[in-house]
Design a protein around this motif. Structure first.
Motif, mmCIF file in Angstrom:
data_model
loop_
_atom_site.group_PDB
_atom_site.id
_atom_site.type_symbol
_atom_site.label_atom_id
_atom_site.label_comp_id
_atom_site.label_asym_id
_atom_site.label_seq_id
_atom_site.Cartn_x
_atom_site.Cartn_y
_atom_site.Cartn_z
ATOM 1 N N ASN A 194 -78.324 10.258 -56.984
ATOM 2 C CA ASN A 194 -77.268 10.282 -57.986
ATOM 3 C C ASN A 194 -75.927 9.902 -57.343
ATOM 4 O O ASN A 194 -75.517 10.468 -56.342
ATOM 5 C CB ASN A 194 -77.182 11.673 -58.606
ATOM 6 C CG ASN A 194 -76.263 11.696 -59.810
ATOM 7 O OD1 ASN A 194 -76.090 10.684 -60.484
ATOM 8 N ND2 ASN A 194 -75.684 12.853 -60.076
ATOM 9 N N GLY A 195 -75.259 8.896 -57.913
ATOM 10 C CA GLY A 195 -73.974 8.429 -57.388
ATOM 11 C C GLY A 195 -74.092 7.232 -56.474
ATOM 12 O O GLY A 195 -73.077 6.586 -56.151
ATOM 13 N N MET A 196 -75.308 6.932 -55.993
ATOM 14 C CA MET A 196 -75.482 5.767 -55.134
ATOM 15 C C MET A 196 -75.461 4.508 -56.003
ATOM 16 O O MET A 196 -76.252 4.377 -56.926
ATOM 17 C CB MET A 196 -76.799 5.854 -54.356
ATOM 18 C CG MET A 196 -77.087 4.588 -53.527
ATOM 19 S SD MET A 196 -78.630 4.702 -52.604
ATOM 20 C CE MET A 196 -78.146 5.841 -51.327
ATOM 21 N N PRO A 197 -74.540 3.563 -55.717
ATOM 22 C CA PRO A 197 -74.471 2.355 -56.540
ATOM 23 C C PRO A 197 -75.637 1.427 -56.248
ATOM 24 O O PRO A 197 -76.188 1.404 -55.155
ATOM 25 C CB PRO A 197 -73.144 1.729 -56.136
ATOM 26 C CG PRO A 197 -72.918 2.201 -54.743
ATOM 27 C CD PRO A 197 -73.499 3.564 -54.664
ATOM 28 N N ALA A 198 -76.002 0.665 -57.231
ATOM 29 C CA ALA A 198 -77.066 -0.319 -57.065
ATOM 30 C C ALA A 198 -76.485 -1.589 -56.459
ATOM 31 O O ALA A 198 -75.323 -1.947 -56.716
ATOM 32 C CB ALA A 198 -77.692 -0.629 -58.416
ATOM 33 N N PRO A 199 -77.270 -2.263 -55.652
ATOM 34 C CA PRO A 199 -76.791 -3.536 -55.087
ATOM 35 C C PRO A 199 -76.675 -4.592 -56.185
ATOM 36 O O PRO A 199 -77.378 -4.522 -57.197
ATOM 37 C CB PRO A 199 -77.873 -3.881 -54.067
ATOM 38 C CG PRO A 199 -79.111 -3.228 -54.572
ATOM 39 C CD PRO A 199 -78.646 -1.941 -55.218
ATOM 40 N N THR A 200 -75.785 -5.536 -55.935
ATOM 41 C CA THR A 200 -75.612 -6.599 -56.927
ATOM 42 C C THR A 200 -76.866 -7.429 -57.049
ATOM 43 O O THR A 200 -77.255 -7.848 -58.145
ATOM 44 C CB THR A 200 -74.423 -7.493 -56.539
ATOM 45 O OG1 THR A 200 -73.258 -6.684 -56.406
ATOM 46 C CG2 THR A 200 -74.180 -8.564 -57.591
ATOM 47 N N THR A 201 -77.533 -7.639 -55.948
ATOM 48 C CA THR A 201 -78.801 -8.362 -55.943
ATOM 49 C C THR A 201 -79.782 -7.589 -55.076
ATOM 50 O O THR A 201 -79.412 -7.035 -54.034
ATOM 51 C CB THR A 201 -78.649 -9.807 -55.421
ATOM 52 O OG1 THR A 201 -79.948 -10.399 -55.304
ATOM 53 C CG2 THR A 201 -77.949 -9.857 -54.079
ATOM 54 N N ILE A 202 -81.022 -7.554 -55.482
ATOM 55 C CA ILE A 202 -82.051 -6.804 -54.745
ATOM 56 C C ILE A 202 -82.242 -7.390 -53.358
ATOM 57 O O ILE A 202 -82.516 -6.665 -52.391
ATOM 58 C CB ILE A 202 -83.375 -6.790 -55.537
ATOM 59 C CG1 ILE A 202 -83.211 -5.927 -56.793
ATOM 60 C CG2 ILE A 202 -84.542 -6.277 -54.700
ATOM 61 C CD1 ILE A 202 -84.435 -5.903 -57.693
ATOM 62 N N ALA A 203 -82.041 -8.721 -53.247
ATOM 63 C CA ALA A 203 -82.263 -9.380 -51.957
ATOM 64 C C ALA A 203 -81.362 -8.815 -50.872
ATOM 65 O O ALA A 203 -81.714 -8.830 -49.688
ATOM 66 C CB ALA A 203 -82.038 -10.887 -52.093
ATOM 67 N N ASP A 204 -80.209 -8.246 -51.236
ATOM 68 C CA ASP A 204 -79.274 -7.706 -50.252
ATOM 69 C C ASP A 204 -79.713 -6.336 -49.706
ATOM 70 O O ASP A 204 -79.165 -5.871 -48.705
ATOM 71 C CB ASP A 204 -77.874 -7.559 -50.886
ATOM 72 C CG ASP A 204 -77.269 -8.908 -51.264
ATOM 73 O OD1 ASP A 204 -77.731 -9.926 -50.697
ATOM 74 O OD2 ASP A 204 -76.366 -8.919 -52.122
ATOM 75 N N ASP A 205 -80.673 -5.684 -50.360
ATOM 76 C CA ASP A 205 -80.979 -4.277 -49.979
ATOM 77 C C ASP A 205 -82.478 -3.986 -50.018
ATOM 78 O O ASP A 205 -82.899 -2.861 -50.265
ATOM 79 C CB ASP A 205 -80.253 -3.334 -50.935
ATOM 80 C CG ASP A 205 -80.008 -1.945 -50.321
ATOM 81 O OD1 ASP A 205 -80.011 -1.834 -49.089
ATOM 82 O OD2 ASP A 205 -79.864 -0.984 -51.117
ATOM 83 N N VAL A 206 -83.345 -4.988 -49.767
ATOM 84 C CA VAL A 206 -84.802 -4.808 -49.852
ATOM 85 C C VAL A 206 -85.292 -3.731 -48.887
ATOM 86 O O VAL A 206 -86.096 -2.853 -49.227
ATOM 87 C CB VAL A 206 -85.537 -6.144 -49.606
ATOM 88 C CG1 VAL A 206 -87.034 -5.901 -49.463
ATOM 89 C CG2 VAL A 206 -85.251 -7.113 -50.736
#
Length: 583
Positions: free
Chosen positions: A79-91
């Motif tokens: 909860n509170g952790m933002p999602a990456p703009t693109t999944i490729a940046d945080d696989v």
């Protein structure tokens, strides 16, 4: 007014046995009825607690089944952790968090996935604790690629590429998560790979700027829940099921929750169309009661008794299961009354059987006792009938220490009094007459019967003794003479006081007339002996003695009267002959 005589058309055996057996059966009937009524009341209470307990167990099972899904989503996207703009940046990070999330409650939460507004998606499926399958697409137009690996940081190995284009933005879980800021559940659906029911829990994930970015979700397979409901030990004919508010089955112990159509597609079953009459009837009853439960905020499981499809009363209980993510299911348990009453009915049957056995045993024991009692009473009855026919010698033959024994003793005493002279204790006239008749009958029926003799005795000068000393002294003289006669004879011979100062002796068997004459002379001598029961000096001038007449059977008569008359005549002849010889 004269009392009316009491009449009974039953035998003594029936009078004593029938009420006894009826009492045993009546008592068993009363006990059985009370047992049934008490059991019925107990069933009402026990059944309610039993049904509510099973409903509670199902609710606990559902809670255990779904409770971990919220924690899984929080582990995947805290909860509170933002999602990456693109999944490729945080696989890499997503893969690690998803591995941890699917390790929390692998059964049933072994699949976590995420889709964003760009059409990208990543999911981690865990077929086992060590294996993982990463499903990923980094472009909205490409097909998902599946990689397999071992361990949290295992090397990714290409497995396959899906032929059908998967767009997360078109999936129900994505739309459900997009429309609310809280955790939410999708409707239950059929998984196209396993044909099993699945429910998905989803939560929206925001970007760094707080705007909506995507949805994270986890699947909860309901097969284990269905298996749990199917294994519940409810009763022989009872059932349990879980439904959604619209009546569609989630789990059932009595019917499938998915049906395969002829074209190969699978559809969910409604409780109203399950094909099980009891399930359908129970659902119809529960559906009508749901509004009542809605009005009662503090209501727990509601119980109800209603008529089943075959008219048999049905005990049912149901409850709602809700959580903060919007899940709402209804758990229902139904048991036919006959299942609860089975033990009570068996108890009544056992009571009836015990009563029957008791009645049979009581009858057998009673008949045994009655035969014992009645046989003795019959002996007394036969003896009484013989007395009525004039036979005073028939023995009763009853030796007991109870009232019947006392009756037998009293009857034997009566027999003795009837055949005994009260003054002397010798046989009386009736007894000797009967004995003579019987002896004559025996002579004619027995092959080797011997002759017998009758002695008729008349005392001399007895009136003078009475006149000189009084009747009391006369009685004493009679008693003394009786004792002399009795002591002088054999045990088989019979001495009787015939009348007044007359005595009769039955000599049982004699060889010849001479033997009988010897006995007669002995008796005459015995009568001449001085009296000891009275003052001898007062009757010194009285010539006391007696004359004895003799009659031989069959020489002197063929029946009792002839023998007695002959002996009487012979006695008088001897008496007169003795007087003529006197100086």
């Amino acid at each position: 007014m004269k009392a009316r005589p009491s009449r009974s058309y039953l035998s003594l055996r029936q009078v004593l046995t029938v009420p006894y057996v009826a009492l045993v059966l009546t008592l068993a009937l009363i006990i059985g009825t009370l047992s049934y009524l008490a059991g019925s009341r107990a069933v009402e209470t026990v059944s309610e607690h039993h049904l509510q307990e099973i409903v509670a167990r199902i609710g606990q099972a559902v809670d255990r089944h779904i409770v971990g899904s919220g924690a899984v989503l929080e582990a995947a996207f805290p909860n509170g952790m933002p999602a990456p703009t693109t999944i490729a940046d945080d696989v890499a990070n997503l893969r690690t968090r998803f591995w941890i999330a699917t390790s929390l409650h692998q059964d049933p939460n072994n699949y976590v996935y995420y889709g964003n507004r760009l059409g990208q998606s990543i999911g981690l499926y865990r077929p086992s604790m060590q294996e993982g399958e990463l499903r990923i697409k980094l472009d909205a137009e490409e097909h998902r690629t599946l990689y397999r690996f071992l361990g949290i940081n295992g090397e990714l190995k290409f497995a396959s590429r899906e032929e059908k284009l998967f767009d997360p933005r078109e999936r129900p879980w994505y739309k459900a998560g997009e429309s609310t800021k809280q955790h939410t559940w999708t409707a239950v659906y059929i998984d196209f790979r396993t044909a099993e029911l699945v429910a998905t829990r989803a939560r929206r994930v925001a970007a760094v700027n707080g705007e909506f970015e995507g949805v994270v979700a986890t699947d909860v397979s309901l097969q284990r829940l269905n298996d749990f409901v199917g294994r519940l030990d409810i009763s022989a004919n009872g059932l349990a099921f879980i439904i959604e508010p619209d009546g569609k089955l989630i789990a059932s112990s009595a019917s499938p929750n998915v049906r395969k159509l002829p074209d190969g597609t699978n559809v969910r079953l409604s409780a109203a169309d399950s094909g099980n009459p009891l399930l359908e009837r129970t659902y119809a009853e529960v559906r009508d009661l749901l509004p009542k439960q809605d009005r009662d905020e503090n209501a727990r499981a509601l119980t109800r008794i209603f008529d089943g499809p075959d008219g048999e009363p049905i005990y049912a209980a149901f409850d709602r299961i809700k959580d903060d993510a919007g899940l709402e299911w209804i758990t229902v348990v139904a048991v036919p009354r006959k299942d609860f009453m089975h033990g009570v009915t068996e108890n009544v049957l056992r009571t009836a059987l015990a009563a029957l056995v008791a009645a049979v045993l009581a009858t057998l024991i009673g008949m045994r006792i009655l035969n014992w009692v009645v046989s003795d009473l019959k002996r007394i009855t036969d003896a009484a009938r013989s007395v009525g026919d004039g036979d005073l010698e028939t023995p009763v033959g009853v030796i007991r220490r109870d009232e019947i024994g006392e009756l037998a003793k009293s009857f034997e005493a009566m027999q003795f009094r009837l055949r005994t002279d009260r003054l002397t204790g010798l046989a009386n006239r009736e007894a000797v007459t009967r004995a003579l008749g019987k002896r004559i009958a025996d002579y004619h029926t027995r092959a080797n019967a011997k002759q017998f003799a009758i002695l008729f005795i008349d005392l001399d000068q007895f009136k003078q003794v009475n006149d000189a000393l009084g009747h009391h002294a006369g009685d004493q003289v009679l008693v003394e003479i009786a004792e002399r006669l009795h002591a002088a004879l054999r045990a088989a011979d019979l001495v009787a006081r015939y009348a007044g100062d007359e005595f009769v002796i039955l000599l049982h068997e004699v060889e010849n007339t001479a033997a009988a004459e010897n006995v007669r002379l002995k008796i005459e001598d015995l009568l001449k002996e001085p009296l000891t029961s009275v003052d001898a000096e007062s009757i010194a001038g009285v010539g006391f003695g007696g004359a004895v007449g003799l009659a031989m059977f069959p020489r002197d008569g063929s029946d009792t009267d002839e023998l007695l008359k002959h002996a009487d005549r012979d006695m008088y002849e001897r008496k007169f002959a003795a007087r003529s010889r006197a100086p």
